[in-house]
Design an enzyme around this catalytic site. Structure first.
Site, PDB file in Angstrom:
ATOM      1  N   GLU A 184     -40.996   7.331  29.592  1.00  0.00           N
ATOM      2  CA  GLU A 184     -41.743   6.098  29.883  1.00  0.00           C
ATOM      3  C   GLU A 184     -43.174   6.388  30.306  1.00  0.00           C
ATOM      4  O   GLU A 184     -43.506   7.507  30.689  1.00  0.00           O
ATOM      5  CB  GLU A 184     -41.029   5.279  30.963  1.00  0.00           C
ATOM      6  CG  GLU A 184     -40.479   6.077  32.146  1.00  0.00           C
ATOM      7  CD  GLU A 184     -41.510   6.851  32.945  1.00  0.00           C
ATOM      8  OE1 GLU A 184     -42.607   6.294  33.177  1.00  0.00           O
ATOM      9  OE2 GLU A 184     -41.243   7.992  33.348  1.00  0.00           O
ATOM     10  N   GLU A 330     -42.591  10.405  31.481  1.00  0.00           N
ATOM     11  CA  GLU A 330     -42.942  10.498  30.056  1.00  0.00           C
ATOM     12  C   GLU A 330     -41.764  10.913  29.170  1.00  0.00           C
ATOM     13  O   GLU A 330     -41.827  10.797  27.955  1.00  0.00           O
ATOM     14  CB  GLU A 330     -44.088  11.500  29.814  1.00  0.00           C
ATOM     15  CG  GLU A 330     -45.368  11.187  30.522  1.00  0.00           C
ATOM     16  CD  GLU A 330     -46.437  12.259  30.276  1.00  0.00           C
ATOM     17  OE1 GLU A 330     -46.185  13.211  29.499  1.00  0.00           O
ATOM     18  OE2 GLU A 330     -47.524  12.143  30.871  1.00  0.00           O
TER      19      GLU A 330
END
Length: 365
Positions: A184, A330
């Site tokens: 994310e 991430e």
């Protein structure tokens, strides 16, 4: 729909069925592992992973976890206006550009581990990004509303995010992808994730709130107060028995899409690597919607965010694979953990059996 689905998931996707992994398949996988040229259980959690991979596919061999694909999902949060992050909201958009250019941590780790990558725009502020070969536009809006003032999104928008995540997996599984991972990007998304944990699991904001992108102690206290306010404002929707309501009230667009990706992978009987703190909040929503998801989700690593391990313990999940002190997000932890899945599959597929190698089992080890 089958009776193996749950009524909660049926509200979102009535035609999606997730088949629980079979204890008989897990036992059959263990029998094979016990017949390999090693002392029983000597490869530890690699054997656990191999058992699970075998059961996910209903006993299909050889085990396959390649090709693999990372979905890093980006979205903005209205609660950023409350000053919960040391970084301005524009950083989400700047980091999306870096991710698409291949310069972020997750890009490097995906390349190192042999995993493909897509950036999914679930709803960043500033409108759609220019087309890019690694960009998938699944926007639900121009960032969520401020959850400290009311719901972050409507219940239908949350459900649509789940459906879009499931559809992403179906599209890529049809192209031959055999393992998925979630990551994310979004300023203030640790605030949303913490609120989800507190609402779904009954945890206290003061104990669960951490630094996120690097907040100091005073900002962390402020962040906890904002989360407490959001839970109070949305108290009617934040019920433990209503994960979709919690997602809508205090979640994020990227969290909704990631939860859908996890459910979609399970529906395809494929493994999905769950990254750290924020991804695990998406998992908490998804597994409450359909508990059978637990058989397909692999918790990659224990985030250094202080609320992560307590949340997983409350969910009664097993220990994450890795404890590396990481908290970048991430999808970086999932990208590192992917190599362990490859190792587990290789052990199951390629190691010799005692009979095949002419080794007496009792003397091995």
């Amino acid at each position: 729909m089958t009776n193996q689905n749950t009524s909660l998931l049926a509200e979102v996707a009535p035609d999606v069925a997730i088949v629980p992994v079979s204890p008989a398949d897990l036992a059959a996988a263990q029998a094979h592992l016990d017949n390999l040229t090693k002392p029983q259980g000597s490869l530890g959690r690699l054997e656990e992973l191999a058992r699970r991979l075998y059961a996910m596919r209903g006993g299909e061999t050889p085990l396959q976890v390649s090709p693999a694909l990372m979905f890093t999902v980006a979205g903005d949060h209205g609660v950023a206006a409350q000053g919960v992050s040391p970084f301005p909201q524009i950083v989400t958009r700047q980091m999306v550009a870096n991710l698409l250019a291949g310069g972020a941590g997750v890009n490097v780790l995906c390349r190192a581990g042999g995993m493909d990558f897509y950036l999914v725009d679930a709803g960043c502020v500033g409108g759609p990004f220019p087309p890019h070969e690694k960009l998938l536009d699944r926007r639900l809006g121009d960032g969520t509303a401020d959850m400290s003032q009311g719901p972050a999104m409507s219940r239908e928008t949350a459900a649509e995010g789940l459906r879009r995540g499931m559809a992403l997996v179906a599209e890529q599984a049809a192209r031959g992808v055999r393992c998925f991972a979630t990551g994310e990007m979004g300023i203030a998304n640790t605030t949303a994730a913490t609120a989800i944990y507190c609402a779904l699991l009954g945890l206290d904001p003061d104990a669960m709130t951490g630094p996120g992108a690097g907040a100091g102690p005073e900002r962390v206290r402020h962040k906890a107060a904002v989360i407490r306010r959001a839970l109070s404002v949305n108290a009617a929707a934040c019920r433990k028995d209503d994960p979709l309501g919690v997602l809508a009230a205090v979640g994020g667009f990227e969290i909704a899409v990631m939860a859908g990706i996890m459910l979609g992978a399970a529906a395809q009987r494929l493994p999905v690597l769950v990254d750290g703190f924020i991804c695990s909040a998406a998992y908490a929503v998804a597994v409450r919607l359909c508990p059978a998801l637990a058989g397909y989700a692999v918790l990659s690593h224990a985030s250094a965010e202080p609320g992560h391990v307590p949340a997983l313990e409350t969910l009664e999940e097993g220990a994450p694979l890795l404890h590396l002190g990481m908290r970048l997000g991430e999808g970086t932890g999932a990208a590192v953990a992917y190599h362990l899945l490859r190792c587990a599959a290789a052990v199951f597929n390629e190691m010799a059996t005692f009979d095949g190698a002419g080794v007496t089992g009792e003397t091995c080890g």
